[in-house]
Design a protein around this motif. Structure first.
Motif, short mmCIF file in Angstrom:
data_model
loop_
_atom_site.label_atom_id
_atom_site.label_comp_id
_atom_site.label_asym_id
_atom_site.label_seq_id
_atom_site.Cartn_x
_atom_site.Cartn_y
_atom_site.Cartn_z
N LEU A 174 0.83 -1.01 0.01
CA LEU A 174 0.06 0.02 -0.06
C LEU A 174 0.90 1.20 0.18
O LEU A 174 0.35 2.32 -0.77
N SER A 175 2.14 1.27 0.67
CA SER A 175 2.71 2.38 0.70
C SER A 175 3.42 2.69 -0.60
O SER A 175 3.96 3.78 -0.84
N LYS A 176 3.77 1.75 -1.57
CA LYS A 176 3.82 2.12 -2.88
C LYS A 176 3.00 2.52 -3.78
O LYS A 176 3.21 3.40 -4.58
N ARG A 177 1.67 2.13 -3.50
CA ARG A 177 0.70 2.61 -4.19
C ARG A 177 -0.09 3.91 -3.66
O ARG A 177 -0.78 4.73 -4.54
N MET A 178 0.19 4.30 -2.66
CA MET A 178 -0.50 5.58 -2.00
C MET A 178 0.71 6.57 -1.37
O MET A 178 1.54 5.88 -0.99
N SER A 179 0.44 7.46 -1.24
CA SER A 179 1.26 8.43 -0.65
C SER A 179 1.21 8.25 1.02
O SER A 179 0.21 7.89 1.52
N ARG A 180 2.31 8.49 1.83
CA ARG A 180 2.51 8.27 3.01
C ARG A 180 1.22 9.09 3.90
O ARG A 180 0.64 8.74 4.54
N LYS A 181 0.90 10.33 3.40
CA LYS A 181 0.03 11.23 4.01
C LYS A 181 -1.45 10.47 3.83
O LYS A 181 -2.32 10.45 4.75
N ALA A 182 -1.78 10.00 2.55
CA ALA A 182 -2.90 9.22 2.17
C ALA A 182 -3.12 7.98 2.90
O ALA A 182 -4.39 7.76 3.67
N LEU A 183 -2.25 7.22 3.06
CA LEU A 183 -2.22 5.97 3.89
C LEU A 183 -2.33 6.33 5.46
O LEU A 183 -3.24 5.62 6.15
N PHE A 184 -1.70 7.32 5.81
CA PHE A 184 -1.75 7.82 7.28
C PHE A 184 -3.22 8.23 7.61
O PHE A 184 -3.87 7.98 8.61
N THR A 185 -3.67 9.04 6.56
CA THR A 185 -5.39 9.46 6.92
C THR A 185 -6.21 8.33 6.85
O THR A 185 -6.87 8.45 7.75
N THR A 186 -5.97 7.39 6.02
CA THR A 186 -6.87 6.42 5.83
C THR A 186 -6.87 5.41 7.10
O THR A 186 -7.96 4.97 7.54
N CYS A 187 -5.54 5.04 7.41
CA CYS A 187 -5.53 4.35 8.80
C CYS A 187 -6.02 4.98 9.92
O CYS A 187 -6.81 4.42 11.02
N LEU A 188 -5.89 6.46 10.17
CA LEU A 188 -6.62 7.38 11.14
C LEU A 188 -8.06 7.00 10.80
O LEU A 188 -8.92 7.04 12.20
N VAL A 189 -8.73 7.35 9.86
CA VAL A 189 -10.13 7.39 9.74
C VAL A 189 -10.79 5.82 10.02
O VAL A 189 -11.77 5.95 10.97
N VAL A 190 -10.00 4.68 9.67
CA VAL A 190 -10.53 3.53 10.05
C VAL A 190 -10.54 3.33 11.48
O VAL A 190 -11.38 2.75 12.15
N MET A 191 -9.39 3.76 12.13
CA MET A 191 -9.07 3.73 13.60
C MET A 191 -10.29 4.45 14.43
O MET A 191 -11.12 3.91 15.28
N LEU A 192 -10.63 5.75 14.11
CA LEU A 192 -11.75 6.58 14.53
C LEU A 192 -13.28 5.72 14.26
O LEU A 192 -13.96 5.90 15.14
N CYS A 193 -13.36 5.09 13.02
CA CYS A 193 -14.39 4.56 12.93
C CYS A 193 -14.83 3.45 13.82
O CYS A 193 -15.73 3.09 14.51
N GLY A 194 -13.60 2.49 14.04
CA GLY A 194 -13.60 1.41 15.17
C GLY A 194 -13.78 1.90 16.32
O GLY A 194 -14.55 1.35 17.17
N MET A 195 -13.05 2.93 16.67
CA MET A 195 -13.41 3.74 18.22
C MET A 195 -15.01 4.05 18.25
O MET A 195 -15.73 3.88 19.40
#
Length: 352
Positions: A302-323
């Motif tokens: 995923l880090s090769k296909r997405m920018s680090r910023k986009a990957l970071f944001t996606t992970c953060l959104v998924v985490m907040l949805c889980g919370m």
């Protein structure tokens, strides 16, 4: 690197995260549920409050000590390298002291409560400092194992899988193992069950630290040589305060770390006291360990296909949805199992 060295480092990661899982998630469970159980509810509650405040205060003190730990490791020069001595010494001492903390210190609490608090505080901060030396030294030594970038990526993947399995396996085994080893079959076990389980995990941490020390080698290169030494307390704080990028990241991770560690510590309490299903915690941990391995495997792709910023944001959104799901899950086991693993897997990717 040889396969043996790579496996030794991976086993070191396994033991390191097993130890951290025991320390961060279950020591407090032992203290609050078993250590202070004299029958005097008011006195027990008071002692639990004091001990937890001591732990909180010492963890804050550790924040101030960590820069000096990193500086001390960086300045270490021995025939065995910068990092391996600290991995072995820090891993050995911290494992022995943590095991001591899973006891009543020979009944000292009943004999002299004030003295018990003093001894507990000294043991805890000593254990925490030596574990910090081991943890910082262990993960910092990765670039020193090989100068080949592909070899480092392979080793890092092995290590991340080892750490994911180690941390997750503690959660899978903790309640069934504690109840199994206990003299009395209760929902949360007894002192003997917790001590035997802690002895197993501390033993793994001890052996894995020595495996790293014995079966890995640090490679010297011009790239790794320090051009300038940071000396003294003033020099360390000048170096930190002059790096605004580091300070902002450190501040963000401070608040993030507080939130995620509170959640991690809540998990076993939630399954035990809110849901009344302590053994179901093993189901959650099993799901989490497989998702963690999957996330570890997907991260390089995923880090090769997405920018680090986009990957970071996606992970953060998924985490907040889980919370968010967890906040409304109540005693609904399927919702809890949906919410917590995805939030923690995203946490692991954020840390990476």
């Amino acid at each position: 690197m040889s396969l043996g060295a790579r496996l030794a480092y991976s086993f070191g990661a396994f033991g390191n995260d097993s130890f951290y899982g025991l320390l961060s998630g279950y020591l407090i469970m032992f203290i609050t549920s078993h250590l202070f159980n004299t029958g005097n509810a008011a006195e027990d509650a008071k002692m639990i409050s004091i001990v937890t405040l001591i732990i909180m205060a010492l963890r804050i003190v550790e924040l101030l000590i960590d820069p000096f730990i990193g500086n001390a490791i960086d300045r270490t020069k021995t025939r065995w390298g910068h990092f391996r001595p600290w991995v072995v010494v820090g891993g050995s001492i911290s494992a022995i002291i943590l095991l001591m903390l899973f006891t009543n210190l020979g009944g000292l609490y009943q004999k002299n409560a004030v003295l018990y608090m003093i001894v507990f505080a000294v043991l805890y901060i000593t254990m925490d400092i030596f574990y910090s030396f081991k943890d910082v030294g262990f993960w910092s030594m990765l670039p020193s194992l090989t100068t080949n970038s592909r070899e480092r990526e392979k080793t890092a993947t092995y290590a991340r899988v080892g750490s994911t399995v180690g941390g997750g396996l503690v959660g899978i085994l903790v309640m069934p193992a504690v109840i199994f080893f206990s003299a009395k079959a209760t929902s949360t076990g007894d002192d003997r069950g917790w001590f035997i389980f802690a002895a197993i995990i501390c033993g793994i941490a001890f052996v894995s630290a020595w495996c790293v020390g014995l079966f890995t080698r640090e490679v010297n290169s011009d790239i790794r040589k320090n051009k300038q030494d940071t000396k003294g307390i003033v020099g360390i704080f000048k170096a930190l305060s002059g790096n605004d990028q580091l300070m902002w990241v450190a501040l963000a991770y401070l608040f993030y770390g507080i939130a995620i560690n509170i959640t991690n510590s809540l998990e076993v309490y939630y399954f035990t006291y809110i849901m009344g299903m302590p053994k179901a915690f093993s189901i959650f941990s099993t799901i989490n360990i497989f998702l963690g391995i999957l996330a570890t495997s997907l991260f390089p792709v995923l880090s090769k296909r997405m920018s680090r910023k986009a990957l970071f944001t996606t992970c953060l959104v998924v985490m907040l949805c889980g919370m968010g799901i967890f906040a409304f899950a109540g005693s609904n086991l399927p919702l809890v199992l949906l919410a917590l693993p995805q939030s923690l897997v995203s946490h692991n990717r954020w840390s990476s």
